[in-house]
Design a protein around this motif. Structure first.
Motif, PDB file in Angstrom:
ATOM      1  N   PHE A   1      32.021  31.449  70.050  1.00 11.95           N
ATOM      2  CA  PHE A   1      33.172  32.027  70.729  1.00 11.95           C
ATOM      3  C   PHE A   1      34.082  32.820  69.801  1.00 11.95           C
ATOM      4  O   PHE A   1      35.136  33.282  70.220  1.00 11.95           O
ATOM      5  N   GLY A   2      33.711  32.957  68.552  1.00 13.83           N
ATOM      6  CA  GLY A   2      34.532  33.717  67.612  1.00 13.83           C
ATOM      7  C   GLY A   2      35.481  32.817  66.843  1.00 13.83           C
ATOM      8  O   GLY A   2      35.377  31.594  66.873  1.00 13.83           O
ATOM      9  N   SER A   3      36.430  33.446  66.186  1.00 16.75           N
ATOM     10  CA  SER A   3      37.335  32.683  65.322  1.00 16.75           C
ATOM     11  C   SER A   3      38.397  31.968  66.150  1.00 16.75           C
ATOM     12  O   SER A   3      38.837  32.455  67.196  1.00 16.75           O
ATOM     13  N   VAL A   4      38.811  30.822  65.655  1.00 10.61           N
ATOM     14  CA  VAL A   4      39.842  30.035  66.324  1.00 10.61           C
ATOM     15  C   VAL A   4      41.162  30.806  66.387  1.00 10.61           C
ATOM     16  O   VAL A   4      41.775  30.892  67.454  1.00 10.61           O
ATOM     17  N   PRO A   5      41.639  31.396  65.272  1.00 12.46           N
ATOM     18  CA  PRO A   5      42.913  32.130  65.364  1.00 12.46           C
ATOM     19  C   PRO A   5      42.886  33.265  66.385  1.00 12.46           C
ATOM     20  O   PRO A   5      43.859  33.461  67.122  1.00 12.46           O
ATOM     21  N   ALA A   6      41.786  33.985  66.458  1.00 14.13           N
ATOM     22  CA  ALA A   6      41.687  35.094  67.416  1.00 14.13           C
ATOM     23  C   ALA A   6      41.697  34.561  68.850  1.00 14.13           C
ATOM     24  O   ALA A   6      42.375  35.116  69.721  1.00 14.13           O
ATOM     25  N   ALA A   7      40.979  33.485  69.098  1.00 19.32           N
ATOM     26  CA  ALA A   7      40.926  32.910  70.447  1.00 19.32           C
ATOM     27  C   ALA A   7      42.295  32.382  70.860  1.00 19.32           C
ATOM     28  O   ALA A   7      42.745  32.611  71.986  1.00 19.32           O
TER      29      ALA A   7
END
Length: 70
Positions: free
Chosen positions: A39-45
């Motif tokens: 799902f991508g990076s935690v900060p971006a999400a």
């Protein structure tokens, strides 16, 4: 359109990946830090979640899902 376009002053992001990350978080109730790498990076999400909540996108999605749209 329920999910808005990329803001002009931001780097492009994968809107589908962000939407899937938000859906994963809301349906599992797990911490953002447990977000699977697909799902991508935690900060971006987390940032996309906060933006979507603040600008009303999450409310629009909930309305459409629950069939109360015009």
């Amino acid at each position: 359109r329920v999910i808005k376009q990329n803001p002009p002053n931001r780097r492009p992001y994968d809107r589908r990946r962000a939407a899937n990350a938000i859906a994963w978080n809301l349906t599992t109730g797990r911490r953002w830090e447990d977000l699977p790498p697909r799902f991508g990076s935690v900060p971006a999400a987390k940032r996309r979640y906060q933006i979507s909540k603040r600008d009303g996108t999450l409310a629009n999605v909930a309305t459409v899902i629950h069939g109360r749209h015009d």
